[in-house]
Enzyme design. Structure first.
Site, PDB file in Angstrom:
ATOM      1  N   CYS A 167      17.759  -2.883  29.838  1.00 22.07           N
ATOM      2  CA  CYS A 167      16.409  -2.564  30.288  1.00 22.07           C
ATOM      3  C   CYS A 167      15.627  -3.860  30.549  1.00 22.07           C
ATOM      4  CB  CYS A 167      15.603  -1.739  29.297  1.00 22.07           C
ATOM      5  SG  CYS A 167      16.346  -0.154  28.918  1.00 22.07           S
ATOM      6  N   ARG A 208      19.544  -6.503  34.126  1.00 22.21           N
ATOM      7  CA  ARG A 208      19.451  -6.041  32.736  1.00 22.21           C
ATOM      8  C   ARG A 208      19.704  -4.544  32.601  1.00 22.21           C
ATOM      9  NH1 ARG A 208      16.949  -9.511  29.291  1.00 22.21           N
ATOM     10  NH2 ARG A 208      16.378  -7.792  27.936  1.00 22.21           N
ATOM     11  N   TRP A 264      18.558   0.805  31.363  1.00 23.00           N
ATOM     12  CA  TRP A 264      19.970   0.939  31.018  1.00 23.00           C
ATOM     13  C   TRP A 264      19.975   1.966  29.884  1.00 23.00           C
ATOM     14  CZ3 TRP A 264      23.092   0.060  26.689  1.00 23.00           C
ATOM     15  CH2 TRP A 264      24.475  -0.040  26.936  1.00 23.00           C
ATOM     16  N   ASN A 312      11.809  -1.713  26.066  1.00 26.78           N
ATOM     17  CA  ASN A 312      13.196  -2.176  26.032  1.00 26.78           C
ATOM     18  C   ASN A 312      13.586  -2.241  24.568  1.00 26.78           C
ATOM     19  OD1 ASN A 312      15.639  -3.566  26.211  1.00 26.78           O
ATOM     20  ND2 ASN A 312      14.633  -5.555  26.355  1.00 26.78           N
ATOM     21  N   GLY A 313      14.643  -1.493  24.200  1.00 25.45           N
ATOM     22  CA  GLY A 313      15.082  -1.506  22.806  1.00 25.45           C
ATOM     23  C   GLY A 313      15.481  -0.105  22.376  1.00 25.45           C
ATOM     24  N   GLU A 367      39.910 -13.784  29.402  1.00 25.28           N
ATOM     25  CA  GLU A 367      38.721 -13.853  30.258  1.00 25.28           C
ATOM     26  C   GLU A 367      39.047 -13.359  31.674  1.00 25.28           C
ATOM     27  OE1 GLU A 367      35.718 -14.072  29.724  1.00 25.28           O
ATOM     28  OE2 GLU A 367      34.782 -14.775  31.556  1.00 25.28           O
ATOM     29  N   LYS A 397      37.218 -10.196  33.431  1.00 26.23           N
ATOM     30  CA  LYS A 397      36.526 -10.263  34.737  1.00 26.23           C
ATOM     31  C   LYS A 397      37.014  -9.128  35.627  1.00 26.23           C
ATOM     32  CE  LYS A 397      34.193 -12.207  33.631  1.00 26.23           C
ATOM     33  NZ  LYS A 397      33.321 -12.848  32.756  1.00 26.23           N
ATOM     34  N   GLU A 415      35.843  -5.556  34.328  1.00 26.60           N
ATOM     35  CA  GLU A 415      34.412  -5.222  34.344  1.00 26.60           C
ATOM     36  C   GLU A 415      33.832  -5.093  35.746  1.00 26.60           C
ATOM     37  OE1 GLU A 415      31.869  -8.031  32.276  1.00 26.60           O
ATOM     38  OE2 GLU A 415      33.036  -9.711  33.022  1.00 26.60           O
ATOM     39  N   HIS A 446      56.774  -8.323  22.190  1.00 34.04           N
ATOM     40  CA  HIS A 446      56.445  -7.491  21.025  1.00 34.04           C
ATOM     41  C   HIS A 446      55.762  -6.198  21.443  1.00 34.04           C
ATOM     42  CE1 HIS A 446      57.703 -10.687  18.391  1.00 34.04           C
ATOM     43  NE2 HIS A 446      56.977 -11.528  19.113  1.00 34.04           N
ATOM     44  N   LYS A 461      23.261  -7.126  31.590  1.00 35.57           N
ATOM     45  CA  LYS A 461      23.466  -8.556  31.381  1.00 35.57           C
ATOM     46  C   LYS A 461      23.255  -8.960  29.933  1.00 35.57           C
ATOM     47  CE  LYS A 461      24.355 -12.671  32.752  1.00 35.57           C
ATOM     48  NZ  LYS A 461      25.768 -12.938  33.020  1.00 35.57           N
TER      49      LYS A 461
HETATM   50  C1  F6R Z   1      31.285 -10.564  30.419  1.00 39.26           C
HETATM   51  C2  F6R Z   1      29.982 -10.688  29.804  1.00 39.26           C
HETATM   52  C3  F6R Z   1      29.798 -10.186  28.423  1.00 39.26           C
HETATM   53  C4  F6R Z   1      28.961 -11.186  27.612  1.00 39.26           C
HETATM   54  C5  F6R Z   1      28.630 -10.605  26.231  1.00 39.26           C
HETATM   55  C6  F6R Z   1      27.876 -11.599  25.383  1.00 39.26           C
HETATM   56  O1  F6R Z   1      31.303 -11.066  31.703  1.00 39.26           O
HETATM   57  O2  F6R Z   1      29.066 -11.155  30.400  1.00 39.26           O
HETATM   58  O3  F6R Z   1      31.014  -9.947  27.802  1.00 39.26           O
HETATM   59  O4  F6R Z   1      29.682 -12.375  27.497  1.00 39.26           O
HETATM   60  O5  F6R Z   1      27.869  -9.448  26.374  1.00 39.26           O
HETATM   61  O6  F6R Z   1      26.678 -11.958  25.976  1.00 39.26           O
HETATM   62  P1  F6R Z   1      25.900 -13.275  25.568  1.00 39.26           P
HETATM   63  O7  F6R Z   1      26.778 -14.423  25.906  1.00 39.26           O
HETATM   64  O8  F6R Z   1      24.659 -13.238  26.391  1.00 39.26           O
HETATM   65  O9  F6R Z   1      25.648 -13.189  24.099  1.00 39.26           O
END
Ligand code: F6R
Length: 614
Positions: free
Chosen positions: A2, A27, A75, A101-102, A487, A491, A494, A510, A609
Site C-alpha cells: 500500500c 508498493r 495491496w 497502510n498497515g 537469485e 527473478k 516472480e 540428492h 515492493k
Molecule cells: C525480490 C524482492 C524481495 C525483497 C524482499 C526483502 O526481487 O525484491 O524478495 O528482496 O521482500 O525486501 P527488502 O530488501 O526491502 O527488505
C-alpha cells in the site's frame, strides 16, 4: 504494501495525488482511490479496482476540485481487491475519510464493539474499522480530530501509516504512523505526505520522517505539531531530501527493471565511492567504524534478511568466513523472530534490506536488541525505519529501486558484503598484503566488467525466446554462486510466473535430478575455478538425461561451452567475484522471458515492493 499520499496547499490536489500514486504504485497496485474536499466542503471519494490509470479513467467528468486530499494505492491484506475495499474509507457520518497502510490486528474485536454501538460497515477492511473507531472517540469524548486519533490509536494493535481529512477543515490533515513508513514534505504554504519520498521529489527538499507512535497535525500556515499517542510532545526534525527527479524516471527504458539492471555499473561504483581505496589497497566503512571491534571479536555475525536481501547475505557469509575467518550465520528474518534463536551480547546482528521497511526484518532487529546484541544495518533507503532502528550501518547507495523485482539492490548489497569482508580481513590480518591488494584491485574493476557483461548480453534475449514457454526451470551454482542460482530462480519466478528453483549444484543427485528430462532446462553458473570440474560433471549428468543446458561461463572457458546448449559469457575474474557478474545475465534472461509472456515486469502480480506486513 500500500502507498499513501496526501496534499494540502494552494495547488489543485488531484494531479499531485495522482502523480504521487503513480510513483508509489510499486508498493501495491490492486486498487486505488482518492478523497478530495472541495470549496463547498463536499468530500468526494473515488475508487477503482486495478491500477491508478483505472482510477483516472473512472473520474472523467466528475468533480475533482479541491486543494486538500488523500489518496491510496492498495495491496490487499483484509478483504479482496475490489472497489468497496479500496481506500479511502469514510466514517459512518461521512464527515471524514482515511487512508491506511498497515494492518490493524485487533480489528475484529474493535469491529464487534463498534457494531454494538450502532456503527455499520460497507467493506471487509480493518481500515474502515479504524476510521469509525476514531469517529466514535470523537463523538463520545467531544474532542477534536487530532485528539480523537491519538486516543483511538491507543486501542489499536498493529501497524499503520494513516492520513485523515475532515469536513469543515479545508486546511488540515491529521496523520500518524507505527510500523509503516511516513514522510512529510514541507513546501511553501503546502504540505505533502507520503509512504516514501518519491511523491515529494521535485516538489520540496525539506522533509520530516515521522517516528513510530507519533500523531501529526499538518495545518496550513502553522508548523507541524507532533505528539506521541501517549501525549508527549515531539519536535519535528527537518532534513534535506537526498533524491532527485532523474533517479525515479525511466530514462528511455521500457521498464524500470531494465533501467535498473543497466544502472548497475554506476551503482556498484557509487556503493564503493569513498570506501574502497585502490591506491592504498584498503577499505574504510565510516558508518560502522565505531563497531569494528565488536565485529572482529563477535562470536557470530548473524545476517537477518528476506528474499533477495537474504541471498545477498548468503554471499556475504561465504565471503566473511572465507576472507576474514569470522563465524557467520544467515537467517530468514521471519524465522529468526519466532524460533527463539540463541543470540548473546557477543553477537553482532546485521539487518540487510533494500527498502528498510520490511516488517519481519524490523521485528528481528527488535528481538536482537532485546538479547543485547549490537545491531547494524545494510540498507538502501536513507532515513528508512531499519536505518533508524539499527545502532549503525552502511548505506548501499543504489538510489530508488522502483521495479518490484530487486536487481541493483542485490548487486549493491553484495558490493557492501565484499567491502565488509575485506575490511574485516584487513583488521584481522587474515590475508597477505599481496592477496588483499589483488582482491581490492579486482573489486575496483567490477563496474567495468559489469558494463562488459551488459554490452555482450544481446543474445540473452534469443535464449529467452527459446525458453519462454517452459513450465519449470532449475538453476545450479556452487559456493558464492549458489546464492546466485537462488537469485536467478527468484527473478524468473516472480516476474514470469515460471516455476524455478535454485540449488547448490552438488545437491542435484540428492533429489532434483529426478526432474531432469527433455523439458527441464537447467541454468548452470560454471565460473568458479575451484569447483569447475565438479560442475562439469553435473552438466554431464543433465546432458545424459536430455536436459537442456544454459551455461554462464567465463570468457576464457573452453570445456563447459562445448557441453552446453547455450552459453552466456561473463568476463574472467577471481572466482569469488563472479556473483557480481553472473547475476546480470540471469536478471536479463528473466526480464525478457517475462516481457515475451506479456507479464507486468515492474509490478508482478501479488507482489509489492516493500513488505511492511508480516
Ligand atoms: C525480490 C524482492 C524481495 C525483497 C524482499 C526483502 O526481487 O525484491 O524478495 O528482496 O521482500 O525486501 P527488502 O530488501 O526491502 O527488505
Amino acid at each position: 504494501m500500500c502507498g499513501i499520499v496526501a496534499y494540502v496547499g494552494h495547488q489543485d490536489a488531484y494531479p499531485i495525488l495522482i502523480e504521487g500514486l503513480k510513483r508509489l504504485e510499486y508498493r501495491g497496485y490492486d486498487s486505488a482511490g482518492v478523497a478530495l474536499l472541495n470549496a463547498q466542503d463536499e468530500l468526494n471519494v473515488y475508487k477503482a479496482k486495478g491500477k491508478v490509470s483505472d482510477l483516472e479513467a473512472s473520474v472523467v467528468g466528475k468533480d475533482i476540485s479541491g486543494h486538500i486530499g488523500i489518496a491510496h494505492t492498495r495491496w490487499a491484506t483484509h478483504g479482496e481487491p475490489n472497489q468497496t475495499n479500496a481506500h479511502p474509507h469514510l466514517s459512518n457520518s461521512g464527515n471524514m475519510a482515511l487512508i491506511h497502510n498497515g494492518i490493524i490486528e485487533n480489528y475484529m474485536s474493535l469491529r464487534k464493539e463498534l457494531e454494538k454501538r450502532g456503527f455499520t460497515f460497507k467493506s471487509d477492511t480493518d481500515t474502515e474499522v479504524l476510521i469509525n473507531l476514531i469517529e466514535d472517540v470523537q463523538q463520545s469524548e467531544h474532542v477534536d480530530l487530532f485528539e480523537a486519533v491519538r486516543i483511538a490509536l491507543n486501542h489499536v494493535v498493529g501497524a499503520y501509516a494513516i492520513a485523515i481529512v475532515e469536513k469543515g477543515h479545508p486546511d488540515e490533515i491529521i496523520a500518524a504512523r507505527k510500523g509503516s513508513p511516513m514522510v512529510i514534505g514541507i513546501g511553501q504554504n503546502e504540505y505533502f505526505i507520503a509512504s516514501d519520498a518519491t511523491p515529494i521529489v521535485g516538489r520540496t527538499q525539506k522533509v520530516v520522517y515521522i517516528e513510530d507512535e507519533q500523531v501529526v497535525r499538518i495545518k496550513l500556515g502553522e508548523e507541524l505539531f507532533i505528539r506521541t499517542i501517549h501525549d508527549v510532545e515531539a519536535i519535528p526534525y527537518v532534513q534535506e531530501l537526498e533524491m532527485n527527479l532523474d533517479s525515479i524516471e525511466k530514462a528511455g527504458f521500457e521498464h524500470f527493471m531494465m533501467k535498473e539492471i543497466y544502472e548497475q555499473p554506476r551503482i556498484v561504483r557509487d556503493t564503493m565511492r569513498g570506501r574502497l581505496h585502490p591506491d592504498t589497497n584498503s577499505v574504510s566503512l565510516g558508518g560502522i567504524v565505531n563497531y569494528e571491534k565488536q565485529l572482529l571479536y563477535a562470536d557470530n555475525i548473524v545476517f537477518v534478511a528476506c528474499g533477495t536481501s537474504w541471498h545477498a547475505s548468503l554471499v556475504g557469509s561465504y565471503l566473511i568466513e572465507f576472507l576474514a575467518k569470522i563465524r557467520v550465520k544467515v537467517e530468514y528474518a521471519s524465522e529468526f523472530r519466532y524460533r527463539h534463536p540463541v543470540i548473546t551480547p557477543h553477537d553482532v546482528v546485521i539487518a540487510v534490506s533494500q527498502s528498510g521497511e520490511t516488517a519481519d526484518t524490523l521485528a528481528a532487529i527488535k528481538l536482537a536488541k532485546e538479547y543485547g546484541a549490537v545491531v547494524l544495518g545494510i540498507c538502501n533507503v536513507i532515513g528508512s525505519s531499519i536505518s533508524r532502528a539499527t545502532d549503525a550501518g552502511i548505506y548501499t547507495h543504489a538510489g530508488p529501486e522502483i521495479g518490484v523485482a530487486s536487481t541493483k539492490a542485490f548487486t549493491s548489497q553484495v558490493t557492501v558484503m565484499f567491502m565488509l569482508a575485506l575490511r574485516l580481513a584487513e583488521l584481522k590480518g587474515t590475508l597477505t598484503p599481496e592477496y588483499r591488494a589483488e582482491l581490492i584491485q579486482e573489486l575496483d574493476s567490477i563496474p567495468e566488467k559489469i558494463q562488459w557483461t551488459l554490452d555482450h548480453s544481446a543474445h540473452v534475449k534469443d535464449i529467452a525466446a527459446k525458453y519462454k514457454d517452459v513450465r519449470n526451470m532449475l538453476y545450479m551454482g556452487r559456493l558464492q554462486n549458489y546464492p546466485v542460482a537462488l537469485e536467478g530462480a527468484l527473478k524468473l519466478k516472480e516476474i514470469s510466473y515460471i516455476h524455478a528453483e535454485g540449488y547448490p549444484a552438488a545437491e542435484m543427485k540428492h533429489g532434483p535430478i529426478a526432474l531432469i528430462d527433455k523439458d527441464m532446462p537447467v541454468v548452470f553458473i560454471a565460473t568458479n575455478r575451484n569447483t569447475y570440474e565438479k560442475v562439469l560433471s553435473n552438466i554431464q549428468e543433465v546432458k545424459s538425461r536430455n536436459g537442456k543446458i544454459i551455461a554462464v561461463v567465463s570468457e576464457k572457458d573452453v570445456t563447459a561451452r562445448g557441453m552446453a546448449d547455450h552459453v552466456i559469457e561473463i568476463p574472467d575474474c577471481i572466482s569469488i567475484f563472479s556473483p557480481l557478474l553472473a547475476t546480470i545475465p540471469l536478471q536479463i534472461f528473466a526480464y525478457h522471458i517475462a516481457v515475451m509472456r506479456g507479464c507486468n515486469v515492474d509490478q508482478p502480480r501479488n507482489l509489492a515492493k516493500s513488505v511492511t506486513v508480516e
